[in-house]
Motif scaffolding. Sequence first.
Motif, PDB file in Angstrom:
ATOM      1  N   PHE A  89      15.632  -8.049   1.503  1.00  0.00           N
ATOM      2  CA  PHE A  89      15.095  -8.738   0.302  1.00  0.00           C
ATOM      3  C   PHE A  89      15.425 -10.308   0.618  1.00  0.00           C
ATOM      4  O   PHE A  89      14.692 -11.108  -0.140  1.00  0.00           O
ATOM      5  N   GLU A  90      15.774 -10.636   1.765  1.00  0.00           N
ATOM      6  CA  GLU A  90      15.882 -12.058   2.034  1.00  0.00           C
ATOM      7  C   GLU A  90      14.960 -12.675   3.012  1.00  0.00           C
ATOM      8  O   GLU A  90      14.398 -13.761   2.966  1.00  0.00           O
ATOM      9  N   LYS A  91      14.404 -11.691   3.987  1.00  0.00           N
ATOM     10  CA  LYS A  91      13.439 -12.260   5.213  1.00  0.00           C
ATOM     11  C   LYS A  91      12.010 -12.421   4.531  1.00  0.00           C
ATOM     12  O   LYS A  91      11.500 -11.706   3.944  1.00  0.00           O
ATOM     13  N   PRO A  92      11.442 -13.563   4.919  1.00  0.00           N
ATOM     14  CA  PRO A  92      10.124 -13.920   4.367  1.00  0.00           C
ATOM     15  C   PRO A  92       8.936 -12.856   4.799  1.00  0.00           C
ATOM     16  O   PRO A  92       8.415 -12.535   3.874  1.00  0.00           O
ATOM     17  N   SER A  93       9.367 -12.168   5.871  1.00  0.00           N
ATOM     18  CA  SER A  93       8.489 -11.002   6.248  1.00  0.00           C
ATOM     19  C   SER A  93       8.249  -9.939   5.339  1.00  0.00           C
ATOM     20  O   SER A  93       7.414  -8.886   5.171  1.00  0.00           O
ATOM     21  N   PHE A  94       9.588  -9.583   4.738  1.00  0.00           N
ATOM     22  CA  PHE A  94       9.931  -8.447   4.141  1.00  0.00           C
ATOM     23  C   PHE A  94       9.907  -8.341   2.594  1.00  0.00           C
ATOM     24  O   PHE A  94      10.006  -7.534   1.815  1.00  0.00           O
ATOM     25  N   ARG A  95      10.368  -9.625   1.988  1.00  0.00           N
ATOM     26  CA  ARG A  95      11.081  -9.589   0.798  1.00  0.00           C
ATOM     27  C   ARG A  95       9.827  -9.230  -0.338  1.00  0.00           C
ATOM     28  O   ARG A  95      10.177  -8.929  -1.263  1.00  0.00           O
ATOM     29  N   GLU A  96       8.617  -9.462  -0.196  1.00  0.00           N
ATOM     30  CA  GLU A  96       7.485  -9.021  -0.957  1.00  0.00           C
ATOM     31  C   GLU A  96       7.354  -7.661  -0.809  1.00  0.00           C
ATOM     32  O   GLU A  96       7.250  -6.938  -1.874  1.00  0.00           O
TER      33      GLU A  96
END
Length: 232
Positions: A89-96
């Motif tokens: 939920f925090e990583k830019p690649s994955f949070r969306e």
Amino acid sequence: MCFHNSMSAKAVKLAARYGRKSDTIEIAQDIINEQYHVNAFNFPKCPVITSSDQIQAFNWGLIPFWVKTEENAEEIKRMTLNARADTIFEKPSFREPIMKKRCIVPSTGYFEWRHEGSRKIPYYIYLKDEEIFSMAGVYDTWLDKSTGVEHTTFSIITTDTNPLTNYIHNTKHRMPAILSKEDEEKWLEPDLSKSEITSLLKPYNAGLMDAYVIRNDFVKKVPTDETILERA
């Protein structure tokens, strides 16, 4: 981590397993037949289940929608083969993608190594009573503006190990997030809350899994060689 999957079921069997269509889309040739070993570092096309009524074919190694250049895309996909449940939920690649673009990566088993001193012992890990099971994943679509081509790619989510997989993966202590059959369609629902998503990302029951040692040369064989799964 989970970089070596097995998908030894044909598309028609996958379609029946997930209640999806396989005859109305162009499925890549390399996912029509059995793939006893799928190596993430080749960034292969793999069958993926989404909320669509059709089986999809996405490349392994997620490229976020916000990537600017092909060079950046090549670099980032090497780091997004897996996504950790505890930081997703925090990583830019994955949070969306974790909130809006969840998927299922079908599997018939996966591979991991146990380390004993200088030895690496490969294991094939599978579910006892499920020929095809579901790894939780996320996906995204990136538009290469230099070519106008869209690339849809995915990552497999990993969790802490259970007692069985902890014995095998005794260095990094990770395993894929495996969904129970009753949670599969729920995972794909578009409006899940963060807490609902988190509740589905947990180590799978070790009592429902099994594993055995295979030969070290399995990585050198062609993916369609069924001897990959033979016991050592």
